[in-house]
Design an enzyme around this catalytic site. Structure first.
Site, mmCIF file in Angstrom:
data_model
loop_
_atom_site.group_PDB
_atom_site.id
_atom_site.type_symbol
_atom_site.label_atom_id
_atom_site.label_comp_id
_atom_site.label_asym_id
_atom_site.label_seq_id
_atom_site.Cartn_x
_atom_site.Cartn_y
_atom_site.Cartn_z
ATOM 1 N N HIS A 1 34.504 63.023 37.430
ATOM 2 C CA HIS A 1 33.704 63.375 36.422
ATOM 3 C C HIS A 1 32.629 62.580 36.057
ATOM 4 O O HIS A 1 31.853 62.892 35.293
ATOM 5 C CB HIS A 1 34.559 63.528 35.098
ATOM 6 C CG HIS A 1 35.114 62.401 34.714
ATOM 7 N ND1 HIS A 1 36.044 61.729 35.212
ATOM 8 C CD2 HIS A 1 34.754 61.722 33.441
ATOM 9 C CE1 HIS A 1 36.271 60.465 34.249
ATOM 10 N NE2 HIS A 1 35.523 60.592 33.216
ATOM 11 N N LYS B 1 36.066 53.561 40.554
ATOM 12 C CA LYS B 1 36.152 52.458 40.262
ATOM 13 C C LYS B 1 37.430 52.246 40.165
ATOM 14 O O LYS B 1 38.414 52.751 39.623
ATOM 15 C CB LYS B 1 35.447 51.922 39.040
ATOM 16 C CG LYS B 1 35.562 50.601 38.922
ATOM 17 C CD LYS B 1 34.203 49.871 39.114
ATOM 18 C CE LYS B 1 34.155 48.333 39.121
ATOM 19 N NZ LYS B 1 34.848 47.829 40.310
ATOM 20 N N ASP C 1 35.035 54.009 27.470
ATOM 21 C CA ASP C 1 33.638 54.540 27.765
ATOM 22 C C ASP C 1 33.016 53.811 28.918
ATOM 23 O O ASP C 1 31.812 53.210 28.724
ATOM 24 C CB ASP C 1 32.844 54.441 26.342
ATOM 25 C CG ASP C 1 33.095 55.487 25.384
ATOM 26 O OD1 ASP C 1 33.540 56.508 25.801
ATOM 27 O OD2 ASP C 1 33.201 55.104 24.047
ATOM 28 N N LYS D 1 41.604 53.669 43.211
ATOM 29 C CA LYS D 1 42.621 52.488 43.649
ATOM 30 C C LYS D 1 42.707 52.639 45.070
ATOM 31 O O LYS D 1 42.957 53.447 45.779
ATOM 32 C CB LYS D 1 44.059 52.680 42.935
ATOM 33 C CG LYS D 1 44.674 51.410 42.855
ATOM 34 C CD LYS D 1 44.012 50.626 41.647
ATOM 35 C CE LYS D 1 45.044 49.348 41.328
ATOM 36 N NZ LYS D 1 44.494 48.935 40.140
ATOM 37 N N SER E 1 33.778 44.523 34.579
ATOM 38 C CA SER E 1 33.245 44.945 36.041
ATOM 39 C C SER E 1 31.974 45.635 35.705
ATOM 40 O O SER E 1 31.180 45.665 36.636
ATOM 41 C CB SER E 1 34.501 45.511 36.650
ATOM 42 O OG SER E 1 35.113 44.935 37.319
#
Ligand code: NAD
Length: 484
Positions: free
Chosen positions: A75, A80, A109, A116, A373
């Site tokens: 989405h 990540k 957010d 993963k 990150s």
């Protein structure tokens, strides 16, 4: 999402860990009103790849290595999530952890979907050269399958991997990337100097501090627990003095004024109700090989017993599943701050909720790592260190304002006072300042959102956090529509 809801075509809920995550998801989904198809799409794991590749061991033999990558939700792009090196990595685990990443990113957010990955090895059994070959080949396989890239999927460190492995992945992407200027943003958790961002190392621990501080800020919540608002003066026990536990404990004392009364590590625990100096405990452990026998503190024979020490806030920051139905009735903390992933089993969670213990859930509390990150990824895409363009300008501006105030006021500032004001107020934000400020804002805002849902719907904090995630992802689907 009731059990009688029609199942999606490929129902993965029978799987163990992924099934457990989906159970929490299902409980939370009951408190939303999104169409059932959208809920199934949010819950589904979009892509998963399992592959095997050969590497040459140092003795010349060939070994076949298995790797995985799961991309749970698209989405938002890129997806990540960390890459772990552990012998027991399996399809169920990467699917579950990638799902948790989707929900974690939505809660704070961070505009990524969850992913993963993992490689089935015990990293301790391989030389550095072998690990480099495994890591580079893993990255190459991901690239070949379109499972890595700054706009596709961005790995990060997890169990068994760190800055070193992220540098190898980054370099591999540079080598095979056809001059892709953004190859640096293919992976985060890199060392500073290789595109890493200042403040990443302590980000999760710092986020844990901000999350606890937010939870303690609300007077009525604290009153229900019989506590005064604020972190200051609260007694804290921390299990695990690793990356997350150490930085959380240190910042809680240095910036929050909390009192660390207990620290647990593998070898046992120490307790001192007058407060433990965290850095001194770390130095003592380095000198003696153990936290036990720390001057002035009482030894506790096992790490598990430390969880039952009297305190206001208990921070499990080591392992999953350490608070179970066996020890939950003996926990004396009023607040449990889940710095580790999954430290409280679902049965223990029910027991603690019944006792009105305030749980600050992992899916929110340890999101500091992925938040920073995100800042690293932004830095890499903009090809400039955060604050580089503005720092000196801000400094000069602040100095100009102070000198103008001096000129405009009837009495001149004493020159020493002016210089000290310029030194104290007139500084430009460094990259670390900006990263910490972005992290603080993120954690504060996300907690407010979760708390509002909790109060409005009369939920526990964990379910409310999942509701927050589901609502945000559902909103994306509502606004984007479903392709084609
Ligand atoms: P780490 O390896 O740096 O630290 C873990 C510490 O726990 C070590 O010092 C270890 O000796 C100690 N420990 C192990 N068994 C113990 C026991 N039985 N009792 C007490 N201490 C014990 O790991 P970390 O990066 O600090 O991660 C800790 C937890 O936080 C994990 O659950 C991890 O998944 C989670 N987490 C970490 C990050 C991150 O950015 N590092 C982000 C999100 C979640």
């Amino acid at each position: 999402m009731s059990p009688s809801s029609p199942a999606p075509p490929h129902d993965d809920t029978a799987l163990d860990f992924f099934g457990q995550v989906n159970q929490i998801f299902g409980n939370a989904a009951e408190h939303t009103d999104h169409p059932i198809g959208v809920l199934y799409q949010i819950r589904a794991c979009d892509n998963i790849v399992r592959f095997e590749f050969p590497i040459k061991r140092d003795d010349g033999t060939i070994q076949v290595i298995r790797g995985y990558r799961a991309e749970h939700s698209h989405h938002k792009k890129p997806t990540k999530g960390g890459v772990r090196y552990a012998p027991n990595v399996n399809v169920d685990e990467v699917m579950a952890l990638s799902a948790l990443m989707s929900y974690k990113c939505a809660i704070v957010d961070v505009p990524f979907g969850g992913a993963k990955g993992g490689v089935c090895i015990d990293a301790r059994n391989y030389s550095q050269e072998e690990l480099e070959r495994i890591t580079r080949r893993y990255a190459f396989e991901l690239s070949r399958k379109d499972f890595i890239g700054p706009g596709i999927d961005v790995p990060a460190p997890d169990y068994g991997t760190g800055e070193r492995e992220m540098s190898w992945i980054m370099d591999t992407m540079h080598q095979i990337g056809d001059d892709d200027l953004n190859a640096l943003a293919s992976v985060t958790g890199k060392p500073v100097g290789q595109g890493g961002v200042r403040g990443r190392t302590e980000a999760t621990g710092r986020g844990v501090y901000y999350g606890i501080r937010e939870a303690c800020r609300f007077a009525d919540d604290m009153e229900r627990l019989g506590l005064a608002p604020g972190v200051e003066g609260k007694d804290v026990v921390v299990q695990g003095l690793g990356n997350v536990g150490y930085h959380a404990a240190r910042i809680l004392t240095e910036e929050g004024g909390a009192n660390i009364v207990g620290i647990a590590e593998i070898e046992g625990a120490i307790y001192d109700d007058s407060g433990l100096a965290v850095d001194d405990v770390v130095a003592h452990r380095e000198d003696t090989g153990s936290i036990l026998d720390f001057p002035g503190a009482e030894n506790i024979d096992t790490s598990a017993r430390a969880l039952e020490l009297p305190c206001d806030i208990l921070i499990p920051a080591a392992l999953e599943g350490v608070i179970t139905e066996d020890n939950a009735p003996r926990i004396r903390a009023s607040i449990i701050a889940e710095a580790a992933n999954g430290p409280v089993t679902s049965t223990a969670d029910d027991i603690l909720q019944d006792r009105d213990v305030l749980m600050i859930p992992d899916v929110y509390l340890n999101a500091g790592g992925v938040t920073v990150s995100y800042f690293e990824w932004l830095r890499n895409l903009s090809h400039v260190r955060h604050g580089r363009m503005s720092r000196r300008f801000e400094e000069r501006n602040a100095e100009r304002i102070l000198r103008a105030v001096d000129e405009l006021t009837a009495e001149d500032f004493d020159e020493d006072l002016l210089e000290s004001l310029i030194e104290r107020i007139g500084f430009g934000a460094s990259e670390r300042d900006l990263v910490n400020s972005g992290l603080e804002d993120t954690m504060a805002h996300a907690y407010t959102e979760i708390r509002e849902i909790r109060e409005e719907k009369g939920l526990d904090t964990r379910t409310a956090a999942f509701v927050s995630a589901i609502n945000k992802i559902a909103k994306s689907y509502r606004q984007m529509g479903i392709f084609p």
